[in-house]
Design a protein around this motif. Structure first.
Motif, mmCIF file in Angstrom:
data_model
loop_
_atom_site.group_PDB
_atom_site.id
_atom_site.type_symbol
_atom_site.label_atom_id
_atom_site.label_comp_id
_atom_site.label_asym_id
_atom_site.label_seq_id
_atom_site.Cartn_x
_atom_site.Cartn_y
_atom_site.Cartn_z
ATOM 1 N N VAL A 199 0.527 -10.607 -49.937
ATOM 2 C CA VAL A 199 1.005 -10.633 -48.533
ATOM 3 C C VAL A 199 0.162 -11.746 -47.720
ATOM 4 C CG1 VAL A 199 0.720 -8.157 -48.672
ATOM 5 C CG2 VAL A 199 -1.124 -9.316 -48.031
ATOM 6 N N ARG B 228 4.710 -11.106 -45.515
ATOM 7 C CA ARG B 228 4.476 -10.302 -44.244
ATOM 8 C C ARG B 228 5.437 -9.969 -43.441
ATOM 9 N NH1 ARG B 228 0.226 -14.080 -43.931
ATOM 10 N NH2 ARG B 228 1.189 -14.426 -41.757
ATOM 11 N N ASN C 111 6.781 -6.072 -42.784
ATOM 12 C CA ASN C 111 6.623 -5.315 -41.634
ATOM 13 C C ASN C 111 8.047 -4.981 -41.185
ATOM 14 O OD1 ASN C 111 3.985 -5.927 -40.875
ATOM 15 N ND2 ASN C 111 4.510 -8.037 -40.355
ATOM 16 N N LEU D 117 -1.358 -3.740 -44.606
ATOM 17 C CA LEU D 117 -0.251 -4.099 -43.707
ATOM 18 C C LEU D 117 -0.405 -4.040 -42.228
ATOM 19 C CD1 LEU D 117 2.608 -5.203 -43.536
ATOM 20 C CD2 LEU D 117 3.682 -3.007 -43.832
ATOM 21 N N VAL E 117 -3.249 -6.634 -41.199
ATOM 22 C CA VAL E 117 -2.425 -8.135 -40.968
ATOM 23 C C VAL E 117 -1.394 -8.174 -39.815
ATOM 24 C CG1 VAL E 117 -1.167 -9.503 -42.125
ATOM 25 C CG2 VAL E 117 -2.696 -8.510 -43.657
ATOM 26 N N GLU E 118 -0.763 -6.974 -39.818
ATOM 27 C CA GLU E 118 0.311 -6.786 -38.611
ATOM 28 C C GLU E 118 -0.313 -7.104 -37.441
ATOM 29 O OE1 GLU E 118 2.512 -3.251 -37.898
ATOM 30 O OE2 GLU E 118 4.577 -4.404 -38.169
#
Length: 142
Positions: free
Chosen positions: A44, A50, A54, A132, A135-136
């Motif tokens: 990722v 990513r 997403n 996720l 990181v998002e």
């Protein structure tokens, strides 16, 4: 002391069956072994991957058709050198997804990509989902 002479064929056959036994034990264990956090983080670390995750995360059933995924990723990625609407740009994204990013995510067991049908599905677990989300939120703050 009865020494028994073994023919070359018996040794070869015995060796093959011994090797098959070893393979039977090692292969399932490899498949069942969990993916390391380092491998997940490596998967990722890239902006394209990513964007893939997403896009899948926001899709119903966490599944998209390959062409729809290419469009979503192309819209999310910022490429200052290319116009995001150009066919050439989308073709570069399409090639990168197919040859690099989807295989890497599939190897890390985060997605399932069936090239024959064009289906891409998020199959990651709780760790991948938490990562996720983290990181998002960072990506949107930049």
């Amino acid at each position: 002391m009865g020494l028994r002479y073994v023919s070359m064929d018996e040794n070869v056959n015995r060796g093959v069956s011994d090797l098959q036994g070893v393979d039977d034990f090692s292969r399932p264990a490899e498949r069942e072994r969990p993916i390391s956090p380092d491998r997940i983080l490596s998967a990722v670390e890239n902006e394209h991957r990513r964007a893939i995750l997403n896009s899948l995360n926001s899709a119903s059933n966490k599944t998209l058709e390959y062409d729809a995924l290419v469009d979503r990723v192309a819209d999310r990625i910022r490429d200052e050198d290319a116009e995001r609407e150009s066919d050439e740009y989308r073709q570069r994204v399409r090639i990168a997804l197919h040859h690099t990013h989807l295989p890497k995510l599939e190897e890390a067991r985060i997605i399932d990509y069936e090239a024959e049908t064009g289906h891409v599905q998020f199959v990651g677990g709780e760790l991948e989902q938490d990562l996720l989300t983290l990181v998002e939120s960072h990506d949107t703050n930049e």
